[in-house]
Every structure is written in structure tokens, then in C-alpha cells.
Motif scaffolding. Structure first.
Motif, PDB file in Angstrom:
ATOM      1  N   THR A 154      -0.151  15.007  -0.586  1.00 23.34           N
ATOM      2  CA  THR A 154       0.626  13.763  -0.527  1.00 23.34           C
ATOM      3  C   THR A 154       0.566  13.154   0.867  1.00 23.34           C
ATOM      4  O   THR A 154       0.412  11.928   1.013  1.00 23.34           O
ATOM      5  CB  THR A 154       2.088  14.035  -0.916  1.00 23.34           C
ATOM      6  N   LYS A 155       0.677  13.989   1.888  1.00 19.79           N
ATOM      7  CA  LYS A 155       0.620  13.485   3.267  1.00 19.79           C
ATOM      8  C   LYS A 155      -0.734  12.839   3.558  1.00 19.79           C
ATOM      9  O   LYS A 155      -0.808  11.802   4.227  1.00 19.79           O
ATOM     10  CB  LYS A 155       0.883  14.623   4.250  1.00 19.79           C
ATOM     11  N   ALA A 156      -1.808  13.447   3.052  1.00 19.96           N
ATOM     12  CA  ALA A 156      -3.139  12.859   3.251  1.00 19.96           C
ATOM     13  C   ALA A 156      -3.248  11.528   2.502  1.00 19.96           C
ATOM     14  O   ALA A 156      -3.782  10.543   3.024  1.00 19.96           O
ATOM     15  CB  ALA A 156      -4.218  13.833   2.783  1.00 19.96           C
ATOM     16  N   GLY A 157      -2.714  11.492   1.282  1.00 14.55           N
ATOM     17  CA  GLY A 157      -2.758  10.267   0.493  1.00 14.55           C
ATOM     18  C   GLY A 157      -1.880   9.168   1.029  1.00 14.55           C
ATOM     19  O   GLY A 157      -2.094   7.985   0.738  1.00 14.55           O
ATOM     20  N   ASP A 158      -0.882   9.539   1.832  1.00 15.87           N
ATOM     21  CA  ASP A 158       0.001   8.546   2.456  1.00 15.87           C
ATOM     22  C   ASP A 158      -0.428   8.187   3.876  1.00 15.87           C
ATOM     23  O   ASP A 158       0.278   7.460   4.580  1.00 15.87           O
ATOM     24  CB  ASP A 158       1.441   9.070   2.495  1.00 15.87           C
ATOM     25  N   GLY A 159      -1.558   8.737   4.315  1.00 11.81           N
ATOM     26  CA  GLY A 159      -2.077   8.398   5.634  1.00 11.81           C
ATOM     27  C   GLY A 159      -1.369   9.075   6.787  1.00 11.81           C
ATOM     28  O   GLY A 159      -1.524   8.673   7.940  1.00 11.81           O
ATOM     29  N   GLN A 160      -0.596  10.134   6.496  1.00 11.51           N
ATOM     30  CA  GLN A 160       0.089  10.854   7.578  1.00 11.51           C
ATOM     31  C   GLN A 160      -0.857  11.801   8.304  1.00 11.51           C
ATOM     32  O   GLN A 160      -0.638  12.124   9.478  1.00 11.51           O
ATOM     33  CB  GLN A 160       1.272  11.625   7.014  1.00 11.51           C
ATOM     34  N   ILE A 161      -1.879  12.298   7.598  1.00  8.35           N
ATOM     35  CA  ILE A 161      -2.920  13.114   8.203  1.00  8.35           C
ATOM     36  C   ILE A 161      -4.269  12.636   7.675  1.00  8.35           C
ATOM     37  O   ILE A 161      -4.351  12.053   6.588  1.00  8.35           O
ATOM     38  CB  ILE A 161      -2.739  14.626   7.894  1.00  8.35           C
ATOM     39  N   VAL A 198      -2.251   1.883   3.931  1.00 12.19           N
ATOM     40  CA  VAL A 198      -1.048   1.057   4.070  1.00 12.19           C
ATOM     41  C   VAL A 198       0.237   1.888   4.145  1.00 12.19           C
ATOM     42  O   VAL A 198       1.330   1.337   4.296  1.00 12.19           O
ATOM     43  CB  VAL A 198      -0.942   0.024   2.924  1.00 12.19           C
ATOM     44  N   LYS A 199       0.104   3.225   4.036  1.00  6.21           N
ATOM     45  CA  LYS A 199       1.224   4.159   4.225  1.00  6.21           C
ATOM     46  C   LYS A 199       2.336   4.019   3.191  1.00  6.21           C
ATOM     47  O   LYS A 199       3.504   4.275   3.451  1.00  6.21           O
ATOM     48  CB  LYS A 199       1.821   4.006   5.636  1.00  6.21           C
ATOM     49  N   CYS A 200       1.980   3.579   1.998  1.00  6.34           N
ATOM     50  CA  CYS A 200       2.901   3.594   0.856  1.00  6.34           C
ATOM     51  C   CYS A 200       2.041   3.662  -0.395  1.00  6.34           C
ATOM     52  O   CYS A 200       0.829   3.447  -0.331  1.00  6.34           O
ATOM     53  CB  CYS A 200       3.827   2.379   0.839  1.00  6.34           C
ATOM     54  N   ARG A 201       2.685   3.988  -1.532  1.00  5.63           N
ATOM     55  CA  ARG A 201       1.884   4.250  -2.717  1.00  5.63           C
ATOM     56  C   ARG A 201       2.547   3.701  -3.970  1.00  5.63           C
ATOM     57  O   ARG A 201       3.765   3.467  -4.011  1.00  5.63           O
ATOM     58  CB  ARG A 201       1.658   5.754  -2.875  1.00  5.63           C
ATOM     59  N   PRO A 235       4.228   4.192  -7.476  1.00 11.88           N
ATOM     60  CA  PRO A 235       4.757   2.912  -7.942  1.00 11.88           C
ATOM     61  C   PRO A 235       5.780   2.266  -7.006  1.00 11.88           C
ATOM     62  O   PRO A 235       6.635   1.498  -7.484  1.00 11.88           O
ATOM     63  CB  PRO A 235       5.409   3.302  -9.263  1.00 11.88           C
ATOM     64  N   GLU A 236       5.748   2.557  -5.707  1.00 10.85           N
ATOM     65  CA  GLU A 236       6.675   1.910  -4.784  1.00 10.85           C
ATOM     66  C   GLU A 236       6.430   0.395  -4.787  1.00 10.85           C
ATOM     67  O   GLU A 236       5.289  -0.060  -4.715  1.00 10.85           O
ATOM     68  CB  GLU A 236       6.481   2.448  -3.366  1.00 10.85           C
ATOM     69  N   LYS A 237       7.516  -0.357  -4.843  1.00  9.57           N
ATOM     70  CA  LYS A 237       7.409  -1.812  -4.899  1.00  9.57           C
ATOM     71  C   LYS A 237       6.683  -2.364  -3.670  1.00  9.57           C
ATOM     72  O   LYS A 237       5.960  -3.367  -3.753  1.00  9.57           O
ATOM     73  CB  LYS A 237       8.807  -2.431  -4.999  1.00  9.57           C
ATOM     74  N   LYS A 238       6.834  -1.680  -2.543  1.00  7.86           N
ATOM     75  CA  LYS A 238       6.265  -2.167  -1.291  1.00  7.86           C
ATOM     76  C   LYS A 238       4.766  -2.360  -1.360  1.00  7.86           C
ATOM     77  O   LYS A 238       4.227  -3.334  -0.816  1.00  7.86           O
ATOM     78  CB  LYS A 238       6.614  -1.201  -0.158  1.00  7.86           C
ATOM     79  N   ILE A 239       4.043  -1.477  -2.060  1.00  2.00           N
ATOM     80  CA  ILE A 239       2.588  -1.595  -2.073  1.00  2.00           C
ATOM     81  C   ILE A 239       2.142  -2.812  -2.876  1.00  2.00           C
ATOM     82  O   ILE A 239       1.136  -3.438  -2.555  1.00  2.00           O
ATOM     83  CB  ILE A 239       1.913  -0.301  -2.591  1.00  2.00           C
ATOM     84  N   TYR A 240       2.922  -3.179  -3.891  1.00  2.83           N
ATOM     85  CA  TYR A 240       2.597  -4.385  -4.656  1.00  2.83           C
ATOM     86  C   TYR A 240       2.884  -5.633  -3.820  1.00  2.83           C
ATOM     87  O   TYR A 240       2.115  -6.604  -3.852  1.00  2.83           O
ATOM     88  CB  TYR A 240       3.387  -4.423  -5.956  1.00  2.83           C
ATOM     89  N   GLU A 241       3.974  -5.595  -3.083  1.00  2.00           N
ATOM     90  CA  GLU A 241       4.306  -6.719  -2.202  1.00  2.00           C
ATOM     91  C   GLU A 241       3.232  -6.893  -1.132  1.00  2.00           C
ATOM     92  O   GLU A 241       2.824  -8.027  -0.830  1.00  2.00           O
ATOM     93  CB  GLU A 241       5.670  -6.490  -1.560  1.00  2.00           C
ATOM     94  N   LEU A 242       2.773  -5.783  -0.554  1.00  3.26           N
ATOM     95  CA  LEU A 242       1.703  -5.843   0.440  1.00  3.26           C
ATOM     96  C   LEU A 242       0.419  -6.401  -0.166  1.00  3.26           C
ATOM     97  O   LEU A 242      -0.299  -7.178   0.476  1.00  3.26           O
ATOM     98  CB  LEU A 242       1.437  -4.448   1.009  1.00  3.26           C
TER      99      LEU A 242
END
Length: 204
Positions: A49-56, A134-137, A139-146
Motif C-alpha cells: 500500500t505504501k508503494a502504491g501510495d507513493g510513500q516509498i 498523486v499520493k491518493c487512490r 475510491p478516495e474522492k480526492k483522486i477523482y477531483e484531481l
């Protein structure tokens, strides 16, 4: 409003594997004596998850799992354990000049870049919105807004093709038209397709 844009998920849509195969790939790579450590890294430390979220980075992720050659591992996994839906190429060649194609994917940044380069998909996409970048994924609403902000699109002019009902539900709430690519035989009350030829029929 006229549809001008198609948002595509990668896993379970463009690639046939809906959830990828990396976790079983990792268990197959290491001896059983390593399984407890690996399980802890996936479930408790949430390295994937951390890799997929761009943390590592991909290299950091694979090195922490114990792979001695992270670059080789990434290439081996993508090239030999994931499958491009060949119908996507025929579909893209026909439609990518009629519609703006946007990749909207939960993925490790480096993996997504390698996949689109390896399969020569980059020319089809006007934008690529990847969770690791983009550091979000979903179904978070933020990624659709971005996605809407970066592409300068209105929700009503977008179709979203995904294999997850949860991901589609959030997009629908925002006014994006959802279509389920039903590789996993999920129950869904909305529009369902099972192939890219079926998507082409809908568009035509």
C-alpha cells in the motif's frame, strides 16, 4: 453533455488480472521459512500500500521484501505475470482520436510507467493519473477531483471504466458516468460490459 473523455482503470480492465498477482508471486519466490516475515510486511507494515501510495519507491519496496535485484523483479513480474487484454489495442486505435483517453490507476509509480511503456500504450493517453504519483487512490474522492482538475474536464463529459463497484460508486456520485468492466462477476445495477468490443458497441 456530450461524452468527450474515457477514464480507464489498468488492472482488471486494460490488464486482465483484476488484482495483479504480486503477492502470490512473492510467496513463490521465497522459501516457506520467510512466509511469516512476508505476511507481516504485507498485512501489518502495508508495504504494498505504501508503494502504491507513493510513500516509498519501487526499488525500496522490493528491497524491503528481500529481492536482491529490484529492477529485474519489476520487469519479470510485469512482463511474465500480467496479461494485456489484446482487444484494448484494437479499441484504442479506433477511438483514441475521437475521445480523450485518461488512465486512472492505483499502482506503484514505476510499475505503471513501465507497463505503459512496455506495451506501447503511452500514445493513447492524454493524461495518466496514478496513485503512486498523486499520493491518493481510488475510491478516495480526492483522486477523482484531481483527475478532473488536471484534465480540465467536467464530470458529465466523462465515462469511467473500472472493474470495482466501489470505485464506480464514488465516480457516479460526482456525476461521472460509470461502466463496470465485469471480470470478477460482481453484482451491479448499472451499465456492465465484459469486453472492449462491447464497449465499442456502446459508444457506437
Amino acid at each position: 453533455m456530450k461524452i468527450t473523455t474515457i477514464l480507464f482503470d489498468m488492472y482488471g480492465v486494460i490488464l486482465k488480472e483484476s488484482k495483479g498477482k504480486f503477492i502470490p508471486y512473492t510467496y513463490d519466490h521465497f522459501d516457506e521459512s520467510e512466509y511469516a516475515r512476508i505476511q507481516k510486511q504485507f498485512k501489518e507494515e502495508k508495504l504494498f500500500t505504501k508503494a502504491g501510495d507513493g510513500q516509498i519507491t519501487s526499488d525500496e519496496f522490493l528491497s524491503l521484501l528481500g529481492y536482491e535485484n529490484p529492477q529485474f523483479t519489476m520487469r519479470d513480474y510485469i512482463e511474465n505475470y500480467l496479461t494485456l487484454d489484446s482487444d484494448f489495442i484494437d479499441f484504442a486505435e479506433k477511438y483514441y482520436k475521437r475521445y480523450d483517453f485518461i488512465l486512472l490507476s492505483n499502482d506503484v509509480s514505476e510499475w505503471s510507467s513501465y507497463i505503459t511503456e512496455y506495451y506501447q500504450l503511452d500514445k493513447y493517453f492524454k493524461h495518466k493519473i496514478v496513485s503512486g504519483d498523486v499520493k491518493c487512490r481510488k475510491p478516495e474522492k480526492k483522486i477523482y477531483e484531481l483527475t478532473l482538475k488536471q484534465t480540465k474536464k467536467c464530470p458529465a463529459e466523462c465515462l469511467f471504466i473500472d472493474n470495482s463497484v466501489k470505485n464506480l460508486a464514488v465516480a457516479s456520485e460526482m456525476g461521472i458516468r460509470p461502466i463496470l468492466f465485469n471480470r470478477d462477476n460482481e453484482d451491479y445495477a448499472g451499465t456492465i460490459i465484459n469486453s472492449f468490443p462491447e464497449l465499442a458497441e456502446l459508444l457506437d
